[in-house]
Design a protein around this motif. Structure first.
Motif, PDB file in Angstrom:
ATOM      1  N   LYS A 489       0.829  -1.199   0.000  1.00 34.24           N
ATOM      2  CA  LYS A 489       0.000   0.000   0.000  1.00 34.24           C
ATOM      3  C   LYS A 489       0.868   1.255   0.000  1.00 34.24           C
ATOM      4  O   LYS A 489       1.971   1.260   0.536  1.00 34.24           O
ATOM      5  N   GLY A 490       0.306   2.306  -0.553  1.00 32.17           N
ATOM      6  CA  GLY A 490       1.010   3.576  -0.572  1.00 32.17           C
ATOM      7  C   GLY A 490       1.961   3.704  -1.742  1.00 32.17           C
ATOM      8  O   GLY A 490       2.193   2.768  -2.506  1.00 32.17           O
ATOM      9  N   ARG A 491       2.488   4.886  -1.871  1.00 31.22           N
ATOM     10  CA  ARG A 491       3.431   5.146  -2.943  1.00 31.22           C
ATOM     11  C   ARG A 491       4.811   4.627  -2.584  1.00 31.22           C
ATOM     12  O   ARG A 491       5.202   4.655  -1.414  1.00 31.22           O
ATOM     13  N   PRO A 492       5.573   4.164  -3.547  1.00 30.64           N
ATOM     14  CA  PRO A 492       6.941   3.705  -3.242  1.00 30.64           C
ATOM     15  C   PRO A 492       7.826   4.878  -2.878  1.00 30.64           C
ATOM     16  O   PRO A 492       7.690   5.981  -3.416  1.00 30.64           O
ATOM     17  N   ARG A 493       8.734   4.643  -1.938  1.00 26.22           N
ATOM     18  CA  ARG A 493       9.639   5.704  -1.501  1.00 26.22           C
ATOM     19  C   ARG A 493      10.662   6.013  -2.586  1.00 26.22           C
ATOM     20  O   ARG A 493      11.239   5.113  -3.167  1.00 26.22           O
ATOM     21  N   THR A 494      10.860   7.278  -2.811  1.00 28.37           N
ATOM     22  CA  THR A 494      11.850   7.702  -3.802  1.00 28.37           C
ATOM     23  C   THR A 494      13.203   7.960  -3.180  1.00 28.37           C
ATOM     24  O   THR A 494      14.212   7.995  -3.869  1.00 28.37           O
ATOM     25  N   VAL A 495      13.262   8.158  -1.841  1.00 34.47           N
ATOM     26  CA  VAL A 495      14.507   8.440  -1.146  1.00 34.47           C
ATOM     27  C   VAL A 495      14.994   7.153  -0.509  1.00 34.47           C
ATOM     28  O   VAL A 495      14.236   6.451   0.165  1.00 34.47           O
ATOM     29  N   ASP A 496      16.232   6.800  -0.722  1.00 37.67           N
ATOM     30  CA  ASP A 496      16.808   5.605  -0.145  1.00 37.67           C
ATOM     31  C   ASP A 496      16.909   5.731   1.373  1.00 37.67           C
ATOM     32  O   ASP A 496      17.008   6.823   1.924  1.00 37.67           O
ATOM     33  N   GLU A 497      16.843   4.563   2.065  1.00 30.99           N
ATOM     34  CA  GLU A 497      16.895   4.570   3.523  1.00 30.99           C
ATOM     35  C   GLU A 497      18.200   5.159   4.040  1.00 30.99           C
ATOM     36  O   GLU A 497      18.231   5.926   4.988  1.00 30.99           O
ATOM     37  N   SER A 498      19.323   4.748   3.410  1.00 32.67           N
ATOM     38  CA  SER A 498      20.617   5.274   3.854  1.00 32.67           C
ATOM     39  C   SER A 498      20.718   6.774   3.623  1.00 32.67           C
ATOM     40  O   SER A 498      21.272   7.511   4.434  1.00 32.67           O
ATOM     41  N   GLU A 499      20.152   7.258   2.511  1.00 30.93           N
ATOM     42  CA  GLU A 499      20.177   8.690   2.237  1.00 30.93           C
ATOM     43  C   GLU A 499      19.317   9.449   3.230  1.00 30.93           C
ATOM     44  O   GLU A 499      19.643  10.551   3.663  1.00 30.93           O
ATOM     45  N   ARG A 500      18.175   8.820   3.622  1.00 29.37           N
ATOM     46  CA  ARG A 500      17.306   9.474   4.598  1.00 29.37           C
ATOM     47  C   ARG A 500      17.994   9.581   5.960  1.00 29.37           C
ATOM     48  O   ARG A 500      17.858  10.577   6.661  1.00 29.37           O
ATOM     49  N   ARG A 501      18.755   8.547   6.332  1.00 32.19           N
ATOM     50  CA  ARG A 501      19.464   8.595   7.599  1.00 32.19           C
ATOM     51  C   ARG A 501      20.552   9.673   7.566  1.00 32.19           C
ATOM     52  O   ARG A 501      20.826  10.351   8.550  1.00 32.19           O
TER      53      ARG A 501
END
Length: 632
Positions: A489-501
């Motif tokens: 469900k929901g839109r796929p994330r465009t920002v990588d997890e490592s980049e978000r951290r």
């Protein structure tokens, strides 16, 4: 002064300048034309007739330092072929002389030439030529159709005395004109179809390794029950493939339905295919050159085959003896039980066959098909302390092989010694142009790999879910669609997890100003250094059970100590801004119960906090789910 030949192309220099500022030009224009190239490369093509166009172009640039195009080289090759072999019209003018030379040098040969007379009384050859030597019989036609095949089979039957095909087997491809012509001229012949061509047509709509293996097992089955077992297995996989094979008359390509006593179990037309590959280059040459190259090849081959028997030991062909030796290696798995007279039962586990030595047959039908004893018959002979060589069919005797290659094609004189005939010289046939634009690319066989040239989108049927066709042309029964994985469900994330951290942890803020991300990382690093100092040598010898920093992804495949997770979660929540009362209210009840049940109960609040607050994956003893959940 000697006069120069008029045909020589020369030029005169009237003015020359000693100082040049221009670069050298390698383009000589009309001076280097196809005729000039052909004149200088006739000898090279005589020694190397298969020289490619690119090789010719490179050799000209290296040898003469001039540039030529690929088109000039192609036209030069045509002119070289004309200089070596002559024009096509010259070949057809000498056809009557060539036929007369064949009759003179090989008495008893049949040579027929069909000529089509047009309105203006010009005789044109219809490319219908029948040449029959002692061991070489062939026909040159303009197109393969029923009439031409019928004429060929009639002449073949007349020369060899085939008696309408009685006690005779022939094998061919699935050409409709050939099949109908054989039915009319040889109604009593056993007409087999090449199994390789059957499978090539089957593979186009049904390409599967299981179907391929089952097809060849079915084609090589010698008993009808074995054939039905394999063909029913194909039916269970694909009903369309089953219907396709049954519509091709299995009696013509399966050994289980072949007649006995002919010493031929062939299901592939490999001999004809091998001959076609040998004459492939000769077929592209002018007619007399083509016939001469085929005649010379057959004459050399017949002479070579007539010398092979000189190294044989015994009265049986060496290839048959090798097969009997191969059977001998498997005799230990079969037990022979006599029944009286010349009948025996050969058994291995659940398999059992009856062998009749007097009638020279076995219930597996291989002995009657092949002409030499099968594995079960060999086991019977060796149990009686006799060899199976004496029971091989007379077709495989050494004397029959010598008789087959006793007579060879007699040599012919060159065209300069052929006698001139008084017949009207025929003209070449008209070019037969097919409708539509001529194809440039080579037509690939279905068995060839096409990885280099992708075919684009693959069609999938919505009815049977097989590839290669759609639901409109599908003849298979309707299948239940396979289950599909539910979409997230929901839109796929465009920002990588490592980049978000790297941007500041959970809140997305940077590390400057004491954000949560920087505080959590620094606190967990301090905790790691403290534990390493307290552990001392034990910490170096014993590896850590899990990463203490919750910012690192946990290894979901390894077992995780819940106590370590407990301490890590408490420390992480403290530095994340939660008060002690909020942490105690969440964990107090889970600490009152011990054992495995306590681990499970303590795990639930940890897992909920990790999923909702820290967005981490966790697995190990006491986990409530077998598959770790990654909450986005």
């Amino acid at each position: 002064m000697q006069n120069r030949p008029i045909s020589e192309r020369s030029f005169q220099i009237k003015k020359i300048s000693g100082t040049h500022i221009c670069s050298r030009s390698y383009d000589f224009g009309g001076l280097v034309n196809p005729d000039w190239i052909a004149k200088h490369y006739v000898k090279e093509f005589l020694s190397k007739p298969d020289m490619k166009t690119t090789e010719l172009k490179d050799d000209i640039e290296k040898k003469f330092f001039c540039k030529v195009s690929m088109g000039q080289c192609r036209r030069a090759k045509v002119r070289i072929q004309t200089l070596i072999e002559g024009k096509i019209s010259d070949h057809y003018e000498r056809l009557w002389d060539y036929a007369h030379e064949i009759r003179r040098s090989n008495p008893g040969s049949t040579v027929k030439l069909s000529v089509h007379i047009e309105r203006w009384l010009e005789k044109r050859v219809q490319k219908d030529i029948w040449t029959g030597w002692v061991l070489l019989k062939g026909k040159i036609v303009d197109v393969e159709n029923k009439d031409n095949w019928k004429w060929f089979i009639e002449l073949l039957s007349e020369d060899l005395g085939l008696n309408e095909g009685r006690e005779l087997s022939i094998i061919s491809d699935q050409h409709k004109g050939l099949i109908e012509a054989v039915k009319e001229v040889m109604p009593h012949v056993e007409h087999r179809q090449c199994a390789r061509h059957i499978y090539a047509n089957l593979r186009k709509p049904y390409s599967s390794d299981e179907i391929r293996k089952l097809f060849w097992l079915a084609a090589k089955s010698t008993v009808e029950i074995q054939f039905m077992n394999h063909i029913n297995a194909i039916k269970a996989i694909s009903i369309g493939a089953y219907d396709h094979l049954m519509a091709r008359n299995p009696k013509s390509w399966c050994r289980a339905f072949f007649a006995l006593g002919k010493a031929c179990e062939a299901i592939k037309n490999g001999m004809s295919e091998s001959f076609n590959s040998v004459i492939d280059k000769a077929r592209k040459k002018p007619i007399i050159t083509m016939l001469e190259e085929i005649r010379l090849y057959m004459m050399s081959r017949c002479h070579k085959m007539s010398k092979i028997h000189e190294t044989w030991e015994g009265d049986i062909c060496s290839s048959i003896l090798q097969k009997l030796v191969k059977f001998k290696r498997s005799l230990r798995y079969w037990n022979v039980f006599p029944s009286g007279g010349n009948c025996f039962e050969v058994r291995s586990g659940f398999e059992a066959y009856k062998v009749d030595l007097e009638g020279k047959n076995c219930t597996c039908r291989s002995w009657g098909l092949c002409g030499y004893p099968c594995l079960h018959a060999c086991a019977t002979f060796y149990s009686l302390h006799t060899g199976p060589e004496k029971n091989v069919s007379f077709y495989f005797e050494k004397s029959k092989f010598v008789e087959a290659y006793k007579d060879n094609i007699q040599p012919l004189n060159g065209s300069n010694m052929w006698e001139r005939t008084s017949y009207t010289k025929p003209l070449p046939p008209k070019d037969r142009r097919m409708p539509g634009r001529p194809s440039v690319k080579r037509k690939r066989h279905v068995s060839e790999k096409n990885d280099k040239y992708p075919t684009g989108r693959v069609m999938t049927c919505k009815n049977c879910f097989e590839t290669g066709h759609n639901s409109r042309s599908c003849k298979n029964p309707k299948h239940v669609p396979p289950p599909q994985e539910p979409k997230k469900k929901g839109r796929p994330r465009t920002v990588d997890e490592s980049e978000r951290r790297s941007r500041g942890g959970r809140s997305g803020r940077g590390t400057r100003g004491g954000g949560r991300g920087s505080t959590r990382e620094s606190s967990m690093n301090i905790q790691n250094e403290t534990q390493q100092e307290e552990g001392g040598a034990e910490a170096q010898e014993k590896p850590m059970k899990m990463p203490m920093s919750m910012d690192e992804d946990l290894d979901t495949d390894a077992a995780i100590d819940v106590e370590v997770v407990y301490e890590a979660v408490i420390n992480d929540l403290r530095f994340s801004g939660y008060t002690e009362s909020e942490i105690d209210s969440c964990l107090t009840k889970s600490q009152e119960v011990g054992g495995e049940e306590g681990l499970r109960k303590r795990r639930k609040p940890f897992e909920r906090i990790i999923k909702t607050k820290l967005r981490k994956k966790i697995a190990g003893p006491g986990s409530t789910s077998k598959i770790p959940v990654d909450v986005e």
